[in-house]
Design a protein around this motif. Structure first.
Motif, PDB file in Angstrom:
ATOM      1  N   ASN A 150       0.634  17.134  -0.235  1.00  0.00           N
ATOM      2  CA  ASN A 150       0.511  15.932  -1.057  1.00  0.00           C
ATOM      3  C   ASN A 150       0.277  14.748  -0.110  1.00  0.00           C
ATOM      4  O   ASN A 150       1.216  14.080   0.335  1.00  0.00           O
ATOM      5  CB  ASN A 150       1.770  15.739  -1.902  1.00  0.00           C
ATOM      6  N   ALA A 151      -0.996  14.474   0.205  1.00  0.00           N
ATOM      7  CA  ALA A 151      -1.347  13.469   1.202  1.00  0.00           C
ATOM      8  C   ALA A 151      -0.929  12.067   0.783  1.00  0.00           C
ATOM      9  O   ALA A 151      -0.492  11.271   1.622  1.00  0.00           O
ATOM     10  CB  ALA A 151      -2.849  13.510   1.461  1.00  0.00           C
ATOM     11  N   ASN A 152      -1.044  11.742  -0.500  1.00  0.00           N
ATOM     12  CA  ASN A 152      -0.655  10.412  -0.954  1.00  0.00           C
ATOM     13  C   ASN A 152       0.844  10.173  -0.747  1.00  0.00           C
ATOM     14  O   ASN A 152       1.255   9.090  -0.319  1.00  0.00           O
ATOM     15  CB  ASN A 152      -1.000  10.216  -2.429  1.00  0.00           C
ATOM     16  N   LEU A 153       1.640  11.167  -1.030  1.00  0.00           N
ATOM     17  CA  LEU A 153       3.083  11.033  -0.886  1.00  0.00           C
ATOM     18  C   LEU A 153       3.469  10.814   0.576  1.00  0.00           C
ATOM     19  O   LEU A 153       4.220   9.886   0.902  1.00  0.00           O
ATOM     20  CB  LEU A 153       3.792  12.268  -1.442  1.00  0.00           C
ATOM     21  N   TRP A 154       2.957  11.640   1.479  1.00  0.00           N
ATOM     22  CA  TRP A 154       3.323  11.537   2.883  1.00  0.00           C
ATOM     23  C   TRP A 154       2.762  10.272   3.528  1.00  0.00           C
ATOM     24  O   TRP A 154       3.424   9.642   4.361  1.00  0.00           O
ATOM     25  CB  TRP A 154       2.883  12.784   3.636  1.00  0.00           C
ATOM     26  N   LEU A 158       3.659  10.710  -6.388  1.00  0.00           N
ATOM     27  CA  LEU A 158       4.676  11.243  -7.291  1.00  0.00           C
ATOM     28  C   LEU A 158       4.143  11.514  -8.690  1.00  0.00           C
ATOM     29  O   LEU A 158       4.472  12.529  -9.297  1.00  0.00           O
ATOM     30  CB  LEU A 158       5.862  10.272  -7.376  1.00  0.00           C
ATOM     31  N   PHE A 159       3.326  10.611  -9.207  1.00  0.00           N
ATOM     32  CA  PHE A 159       2.916  10.711 -10.605  1.00  0.00           C
ATOM     33  C   PHE A 159       1.444  11.037 -10.807  1.00  0.00           C
ATOM     34  O   PHE A 159       1.035  11.350 -11.907  1.00  0.00           O
ATOM     35  CB  PHE A 159       3.223   9.391 -11.329  1.00  0.00           C
ATOM     36  N   GLY A 160       0.648  10.983  -9.757  1.00  0.00           N
ATOM     37  CA  GLY A 160      -0.784  11.230  -9.908  1.00  0.00           C
ATOM     38  C   GLY A 160      -1.168  12.652  -9.570  1.00  0.00           C
ATOM     39  O   GLY A 160      -0.331  13.523  -9.302  1.00  0.00           O
ATOM     40  N   TYR A 179       0.826  -1.206   0.000  1.00  0.00           N
ATOM     41  CA  TYR A 179       0.000   0.000   0.000  1.00  0.00           C
ATOM     42  C   TYR A 179       0.866   1.264   0.000  1.00  0.00           C
ATOM     43  O   TYR A 179       0.514   2.263  -0.635  1.00  0.00           O
ATOM     44  CB  TYR A 179      -0.946   0.021   1.207  1.00  0.00           C
ATOM     45  N   GLY A 180       1.980   1.221   0.718  1.00  0.00           N
ATOM     46  CA  GLY A 180       2.879   2.377   0.746  1.00  0.00           C
ATOM     47  C   GLY A 180       3.465   2.685  -0.610  1.00  0.00           C
ATOM     48  O   GLY A 180       3.537   3.841  -1.023  1.00  0.00           O
ATOM     49  N   VAL A 181       3.885   1.646  -1.345  1.00  0.00           N
ATOM     50  CA  VAL A 181       4.448   1.859  -2.687  1.00  0.00           C
ATOM     51  C   VAL A 181       3.381   2.401  -3.634  1.00  0.00           C
ATOM     52  O   VAL A 181       3.644   3.318  -4.431  1.00  0.00           O
ATOM     53  CB  VAL A 181       5.061   0.546  -3.226  1.00  0.00           C
ATOM     54  N   ILE A 182       2.172   1.872  -3.541  1.00  0.00           N
ATOM     55  CA  ILE A 182       1.082   2.362  -4.397  1.00  0.00           C
ATOM     56  C   ILE A 182       0.815   3.843  -4.120  1.00  0.00           C
ATOM     57  O   ILE A 182       0.679   4.648  -5.051  1.00  0.00           O
ATOM     58  CB  ILE A 182      -0.191   1.518  -4.196  1.00  0.00           C
ATOM     59  N   LEU A 183       0.755   4.217  -2.846  1.00  0.00           N
ATOM     60  CA  LEU A 183       0.501   5.621  -2.515  1.00  0.00           C
ATOM     61  C   LEU A 183       1.684   6.518  -2.876  1.00  0.00           C
ATOM     62  O   LEU A 183       1.485   7.672  -3.275  1.00  0.00           O
ATOM     63  CB  LEU A 183       0.155   5.768  -1.037  1.00  0.00           C
ATOM     64  N   LEU A 184       2.901   6.009  -2.720  1.00  0.00           N
ATOM     65  CA  LEU A 184       4.070   6.796  -3.140  1.00  0.00           C
ATOM     66  C   LEU A 184       4.019   7.085  -4.635  1.00  0.00           C
ATOM     67  O   LEU A 184       4.260   8.217  -5.069  1.00  0.00           O
ATOM     68  CB  LEU A 184       5.353   6.050  -2.807  1.00  0.00           C
ATOM     69  N   LEU A 185       3.702   6.074  -5.419  1.00  0.00           N
ATOM     70  CA  LEU A 185       3.610   6.270  -6.866  1.00  0.00           C
ATOM     71  C   LEU A 185       2.468   7.222  -7.223  1.00  0.00           C
ATOM     72  O   LEU A 185       2.615   8.072  -8.107  1.00  0.00           O
ATOM     73  CB  LEU A 185       3.440   4.928  -7.574  1.00  0.00           C
ATOM     74  N   ALA A 186       1.351   7.084  -6.518  1.00  0.00           N
ATOM     75  CA  ALA A 186       0.230   7.992  -6.768  1.00  0.00           C
ATOM     76  C   ALA A 186       0.599   9.420  -6.369  1.00  0.00           C
ATOM     77  O   ALA A 186       0.189  10.377  -7.035  1.00  0.00           O
ATOM     78  CB  ALA A 186      -1.004   7.527  -5.998  1.00  0.00           C
TER      79      ALA A 186
END
Length: 108
Positions: A58-62, A45-47, A36-43
């Motif tokens: 950037n809530a997804n990144l943090w 950074l790129f979403g 889940y952390g990798v998915i949110l990090l990617l979201a």
């Protein structure tokens, strides 16, 4: 003059025991938090950052970073303090109060 040396065991566990390994719940929790952390990090950074909804953060990144750190903590904890499974465990006697199916007698 020749000295005998005995090789040291790679893993110092008492004889007859082994660790839980992949079935340790900390490994499972760490893996799920990591995914889940990798998915949110990617979201993050790129979403789309959805700045209007989160007040410019950037809530997804943090959140992805926090989940990745929590995942690392669980995985390191499981590696440093493994659960040791005993070699032999006494079988559980048939308990008439337990709601599971009854065991058949040995002569049956």
């Amino acid at each position: 003059m020749s000295e005998k040396t005995t090789p040291l065991p790679e893993k110092a566990t008492p004889s007859g025991t082994h660790t839980a390994g992949a079935f340790d719940i900390r490994n499972i929790i760490g893996a799920l938090l990591g995914i889940y952390g990798v998915i949110l990090l990617l979201a993050g950074l790129f979403g789309d950052t959805a700045s209007a909804k989160t007040g410019g953060i950037n809530a997804n990144l943090w959140t992805g970073l926090a989940l990745a750190v929590a995942s690392a903590v669980f995985l390191v904890w499981a590696r440093l303090k493994p659960i040791v499974v005993p070699a032999h465990v006494e079988p559980v006697e048939d308990d008439p109060t337990r709601p599971a199916p009854r065991r058949r007698p040995a002569d049956h």
